[in-house]
Design a protein around this motif. Structure first.
Motif, PDB file in Angstrom:
ATOM      1  N   SER A  69       2.394  20.844  18.779  1.00 53.54           N
ATOM      2  CA  SER A  69       3.011  20.575  20.080  1.00 53.54           C
ATOM      3  C   SER A  69       1.920  20.104  21.041  1.00 53.54           C
ATOM      4  O   SER A  69       0.763  20.479  20.912  1.00 53.54           O
ATOM      5  N   TRP A  70       2.325  19.238  21.958  1.00 48.49           N
ATOM      6  CA  TRP A  70       1.391  18.710  22.962  1.00 48.49           C
ATOM      7  C   TRP A  70       1.485  19.547  24.214  1.00 48.49           C
ATOM      8  O   TRP A  70       2.575  19.840  24.683  1.00 48.49           O
ATOM      9  N   LEU A  75      -3.358  18.726  21.427  1.00 48.33           N
ATOM     10  CA  LEU A  75      -2.447  18.997  20.321  1.00 48.33           C
ATOM     11  C   LEU A  75      -2.744  20.385  19.769  1.00 48.33           C
ATOM     12  O   LEU A  75      -3.857  20.662  19.332  1.00 48.33           O
ATOM     13  N   GLY A 107      -6.048  12.782  22.645  1.00 46.87           N
ATOM     14  CA  GLY A 107      -4.723  12.513  23.189  1.00 46.87           C
ATOM     15  C   GLY A 107      -3.766  12.094  22.085  1.00 46.87           C
ATOM     16  O   GLY A 107      -4.136  11.989  20.919  1.00 46.87           O
ATOM     17  N   VAL A 108      -2.530  11.856  22.480  1.00 47.83           N
ATOM     18  CA  VAL A 108      -1.471  11.524  21.537  1.00 47.83           C
ATOM     19  C   VAL A 108      -1.810  10.279  20.725  1.00 47.83           C
ATOM     20  O   VAL A 108      -1.684  10.264  19.497  1.00 47.83           O
ATOM     21  N   ASN A 109      -2.260   9.229  21.384  1.00 45.86           N
ATOM     22  CA  ASN A 109      -2.550   7.986  20.680  1.00 45.86           C
ATOM     23  C   ASN A 109      -3.681   8.148  19.672  1.00 45.86           C
ATOM     24  O   ASN A 109      -3.642   7.558  18.593  1.00 45.86           O
ATOM     25  N   TYR A 111      -4.360  10.807  17.935  1.00 42.97           N
ATOM     26  CA  TYR A 111      -3.789  11.486  16.770  1.00 42.97           C
ATOM     27  C   TYR A 111      -2.955  10.522  15.925  1.00 42.97           C
ATOM     28  O   TYR A 111      -3.104  10.456  14.711  1.00 42.97           O
ATOM     29  N   LEU A 112      -2.079   9.755  16.571  1.00 44.70           N
ATOM     30  CA  LEU A 112      -1.225   8.819  15.836  1.00 44.70           C
ATOM     31  C   LEU A 112      -2.050   7.758  15.116  1.00 44.70           C
ATOM     32  O   LEU A 112      -1.767   7.420  13.966  1.00 44.70           O
TER      33      LEU A 112
END
Length: 142
Positions: A69-70, A75, A107-109, A111-112
């Motif tokens: 979860s963020w 994360l 950040g999210v990007n 990780y993706l």
């Protein structure tokens, strides 16, 4: 966890990996790997068209052992399978992911992108920061 059966229109999905997450359960977009979902808002109807013939789709993918979860741009491990290899290596709920297969995660990007770049690797490492600030490294096998 696996959902034994899900009926969608005339189609039936069997053994669907699911994840419990904040405020709900994610049955996942993996269903789209097996066919198309057509939404008809006028009739308030969903139609599923499998890519292969037949009405039953058996999903053979392995369940994920960790649910993230963020929170505040980080994360965190929000759920973990206590029977998994990563749990046996010391990964716990609340640990913060800091590195994924040698790619720093801020950040999210990040990780993706790291996950996409590592998608073909059968074994990779991930680093986590625990509650006391110690870094632990986990080896993950797909």
């Amino acid at each position: 966890m696996k959902l034994k059966e899900l009926r969608l229109g005339e189609g039936i999905f069997c053994e669907i990996p699911i994840k419990a997450a904040f405020g709900g359960t994610l049955i996942g977009s993996r269903i789209l790997e097996y066919g198309n979902i057509i939404i008809n808002p006028e009739r308030k109807k969903l139609i599923y068209q499998p890519y292969a013939s037949g009405k039953v789709v058996r999903i053979e993918k392995k369940n994920d052992d960790v649910v993230y979860s963020w929170e505040n741009g980080n994360l965190y491990v929000s759920m973990i399978n206590t029977n998994s290899d990563v749990y046996k290596q010391g990964l716990r709920k609340g640990f913060c992911l800091t590195e994924y297969n040698n790619y720093p995660i801020a950040g999210v990007n990040d990780y993706l992108n790291a996950k996409e770049k590592s998608s073909k690797d059968l074994t990779f490492s991930a680093k986590f920061k625990n509650e006391t600030g110690d870094i632990i490294e986990i080896l993950i096998n797909r």
